[in-house]
Design an enzyme around this catalytic site. Structure first.
Site, PDB file in Angstrom:
ATOM      1  CG  HIS A  21      64.793  30.252 -51.903  1.00  0.00           C
ATOM      2  ND1 HIS A  21      65.864  30.792 -51.274  1.00  0.00           N
ATOM      3  CD2 HIS A  21      64.901  30.439 -53.324  1.00  0.00           C
ATOM      4  CE1 HIS A  21      66.899  31.201 -52.383  1.00  0.00           C
ATOM      5  NE2 HIS A  21      66.206  30.942 -53.662  1.00  0.00           N
ATOM      6  CB  CYS A  63      64.838  31.497 -46.569  1.00  0.00           C
ATOM      7  SG  CYS A  63      64.240  31.399 -48.292  1.00  0.00           S
ATOM      8  CB  CYS A  95      69.705  31.808 -49.013  1.00  0.00           C
ATOM      9  SG  CYS A  95      67.802  32.568 -49.090  1.00  0.00           S
ATOM     10  CD  GLU A 114      64.243  27.730 -47.273  1.00  0.00           C
ATOM     11  OE1 GLU A 114      63.835  27.500 -48.579  1.00  0.00           O
ATOM     12  OE2 GLU A 114      65.737  27.955 -46.848  1.00  0.00           O
TER      13      GLU A 114
HETATM   14 ZN   LIG Z   1      66.048  30.951 -49.436  1.00  0.00          ZN
END
Ligand SMILES: [Zn+2]
Length: 173
Positions: A99, A130, A127, A101
């Site tokens: 992701h 993260c 999410c 992040e």
């Molecule tokens: Zn994430």
């Protein structure tokens, strides 16, 4: 006469305090407005950064800002050295796609900088995975634009006393 004088003294003290408090309030408001404007700009930059992502299903961008400097950036994608394709033959996102992040945070791990007390700007709400990384990296503020149906990431951040700011996409145009 004496009471009059005292009243006048009280009145001037009160009006002085009132002016002082009002200017304090206006000043605070002003810095809050400035912060909001900065947040919007960085989030717009994160939106542009998301365009780097070669993922087809979703493109997410992230920036990490510390002491008014962008110290890292990321977008969702496969790890370095892997082919730049995020989806499998069924059009589903591959399990090893990172992701935005996670990419921004791990980029700092390879640098001489650190994310302690930094702000993370991300185009979509983080999410749960993260969120854990954000907490452990010492980031103190998260600004995001797009809400996700699952809110457990944001909830975990708030539990860890991280300031979470949502800015509607409409505000970024
Ligand atoms: Zn994430």
């Amino acid at each position: 006469m004496v009471i009059d004088k005292r009243n006048r003294a009280f009145l001037s003290i009160f009006s002085f305090l009132f002016v002082l408090l009002r200017s304090e309030w206006e000043c605070m408001n002003d810095s809050e407005l400035k912060q909001r404007e900065l947040d919007r700009r960085y989030l717009r930059m994160a939106q542009i950064w998301a365009e780097n992502s070669y993922c087809k299903r979703r493109q997410v961008g992230a920036l990490i800002v510390k002491d008014k400097m962008i110290i890292s950036d990321g977008y969702n994608g496969t790890p370095g050295g892997f082919e730049n394709i995020c989806e499998d033959e069924n059009g589903l996102t591959k399990s090893y796609v990172l992701h935005a992040e996670a990419n921004a945070i791990t980029k700092i791990a390879r640098s001489n900088n650190n994310s302690q007390q930094a702000t993370l700007y991300v185009t979509a709400s983080p999410c749960i995975e993260c969120a854990k990384l954000i907490i452990q990296s010492g980031i103190k503020r998260v600004v995001y634009a797009e809400k996700y149906r699952l809110t457990e990431g944001v909830e975990l951040l708030e539990r860890a006393d991280i300031e979470v700011v949502y800015i509607d996409k409409e505000e970024l145009i």
